[in-house]
Design a protein around this motif. Sequence first.
Motif, mmCIF file in Angstrom:
data_model
loop_
_atom_site.group_PDB
_atom_site.id
_atom_site.type_symbol
_atom_site.label_atom_id
_atom_site.label_comp_id
_atom_site.label_asym_id
_atom_site.label_seq_id
_atom_site.Cartn_x
_atom_site.Cartn_y
_atom_site.Cartn_z
ATOM 1 N N UNK A 113 0.826 -1.209 0.000
ATOM 2 C CA UNK A 113 0.000 0.000 0.000
ATOM 3 C C UNK A 113 0.863 1.262 0.000
ATOM 4 N N UNK A 114 0.245 2.359 -0.443
ATOM 5 C CA UNK A 114 0.937 3.653 -0.428
ATOM 6 C C UNK A 114 1.323 4.056 1.001
ATOM 7 N N UNK A 115 0.420 3.807 1.941
ATOM 8 C CA UNK A 115 0.676 4.211 3.331
ATOM 9 C C UNK A 115 1.504 3.181 4.084
ATOM 10 N N UNK A 116 2.152 2.283 3.405
ATOM 11 C CA UNK A 116 3.061 1.248 3.928
ATOM 12 C C UNK A 116 2.332 0.146 4.705
ATOM 13 N N UNK A 117 1.318 0.523 5.499
ATOM 14 C CA UNK A 117 0.522 -0.474 6.219
ATOM 15 C C UNK A 117 1.301 -1.252 7.260
ATOM 16 N N UNK A 118 2.355 -0.633 7.830
ATOM 17 C CA UNK A 118 3.132 -1.364 8.840
ATOM 18 C C UNK A 118 2.464 -1.226 10.213
ATOM 19 N N UNK A 119 2.667 -2.228 11.065
ATOM 20 C CA UNK A 119 2.125 -2.163 12.420
ATOM 21 C C UNK A 119 3.129 -1.417 13.295
ATOM 22 N N UNK A 149 14.527 -11.487 3.391
ATOM 23 C CA UNK A 149 13.922 -10.457 2.536
ATOM 24 C C UNK A 149 14.353 -9.058 2.940
ATOM 25 N N UNK A 150 14.557 -8.878 4.250
ATOM 26 C CA UNK A 150 15.065 -7.564 4.691
ATOM 27 C C UNK A 150 16.449 -7.333 4.100
ATOM 28 N N UNK A 151 17.225 -8.393 4.047
ATOM 29 C CA UNK A 151 18.566 -8.308 3.467
ATOM 30 C C UNK A 151 18.476 -7.937 1.982
ATOM 31 N N UNK A 152 17.544 -8.548 1.286
ATOM 32 C CA UNK A 152 17.392 -8.272 -0.157
ATOM 33 C C UNK A 152 16.995 -6.829 -0.438
ATOM 34 N N UNK A 153 16.268 -6.206 0.514
ATOM 35 C CA UNK A 153 15.924 -4.793 0.284
ATOM 36 C C UNK A 153 16.909 -3.874 1.027
ATOM 37 N N UNK A 154 18.009 -4.461 1.521
ATOM 38 C CA UNK A 154 19.085 -3.665 2.108
ATOM 39 C C UNK A 154 18.806 -3.128 3.499
ATOM 40 N N UNK A 155 17.963 -3.819 4.261
ATOM 41 C CA UNK A 155 17.589 -3.274 5.571
ATOM 42 C C UNK A 155 17.823 -4.243 6.734
ATOM 43 N N UNK A 172 8.796 1.874 3.137
ATOM 44 C CA UNK A 172 8.191 1.215 1.984
ATOM 45 C C UNK A 172 8.993 -0.017 1.573
ATOM 46 N N UNK A 173 10.328 0.037 1.825
ATOM 47 C CA UNK A 173 11.114 -1.176 1.540
ATOM 48 C C UNK A 173 10.705 -2.302 2.483
ATOM 49 N N UNK A 174 10.370 -1.949 3.733
ATOM 50 C CA UNK A 174 9.873 -2.968 4.673
ATOM 51 C C UNK A 174 8.534 -3.519 4.155
ATOM 52 N N UNK A 175 7.680 -2.606 3.657
ATOM 53 C CA UNK A 175 6.383 -3.032 3.106
ATOM 54 C C UNK A 175 6.573 -3.996 1.943
#
Length: 270
Positions: A113-119, A149-155, A172-175
């Motif tokens: 989502x645009x708003x990331x939707x993270x908890x 997956x966090x590693x793949x997005x560099x986080x 957004x990378x976390x999303x």
Amino acid sequence: MPDIKIQIRDVYKVFGEKPDVAMELLRQGADKATVQARTHCNVGLAGVSIDIPTGQISCIMGLSGSGKSTLVRHLNRLIDPTAGEILVDGLDILKFSMPELRRMRRYSISMVFQGFGLLPHINVIDNVAFGLSVRGEKKIAARETALKWLDRVGLSEYAASYPDELSGGMRQRVGLARALAIDAEVLLMDEAFSALDPLIRYEMQDQLLALQQRLRKTVVFVTHDIDEAIRLGQHIVILRDGKVEQVGTADEIKNHPINEYVERFVVRRV
Ligand SMILES: Nc1ncnc2c1ncn2[C@@H]1O[C@H](COP(=O)(O)OP(=O)(O)OP(=O)(O)O)[C@@H](O)[C@H]1O
């Protein structure tokens, strides 16, 4: 010809109290404004038929109110149509039972989502692992997948941080990592990068393209930005007032806009 992952067949969505009257008018050829004036119903989609190819990025674009979000939300049944059919892998998802629908959302189709939707109250790694935990995977295994997956997005270094400690681009990378972690074949992205500033947005597009090189997901990416659509989309769908105006490759849209509406997007770029 690529395989077709999702078939959208003559889909209508009418919001409001008199969908039957609105549908009758639409079928007689009335446009969105006429239906609104006569029935006070809002037309989201009016007879949309599109094939979404497997393993490609399809971009849905159009002006505000053209029906982009309404369309993409039908694909995981956040919205049900007033009429029409939606087939995923040849199966009519409108006929799915609740357990089948739940299974589809947990395993086959994920959404960014645009708003990331993270908890906000759980840390980054558990946010990424969330979809895996919901479908009953063991915490340790879920965290292991999340970390990959966090590693793949560099986080990966931010695994223990909380969402409000991250910048918009990082969130957004976390999303994205969270959506990818469930390893669904279809990824729905609704204006996913629109809240980001231009440079970060460009980096996110790069990251998505790099990931896509390897993953070959079927991505349905909603955007109101033609540059983003042309950069990302192998397949572009232009909507206007709930109808499909043109479908084509980036080159086809750029070089052969079908009418003035499409041309206006393309010309604005130069
Ligand atoms: N829940 C709703 N109730 C009533 N009307 C709605 C609802 N959701 C969408 N609509 C209407 O359906 C039409 C399409 O809306 P939609 O949000 O899909 O457009 P969009 O192209 O995604 O626009 P934007 O770029 O502004 O997000 C609009 O006229 C909108 O007002």
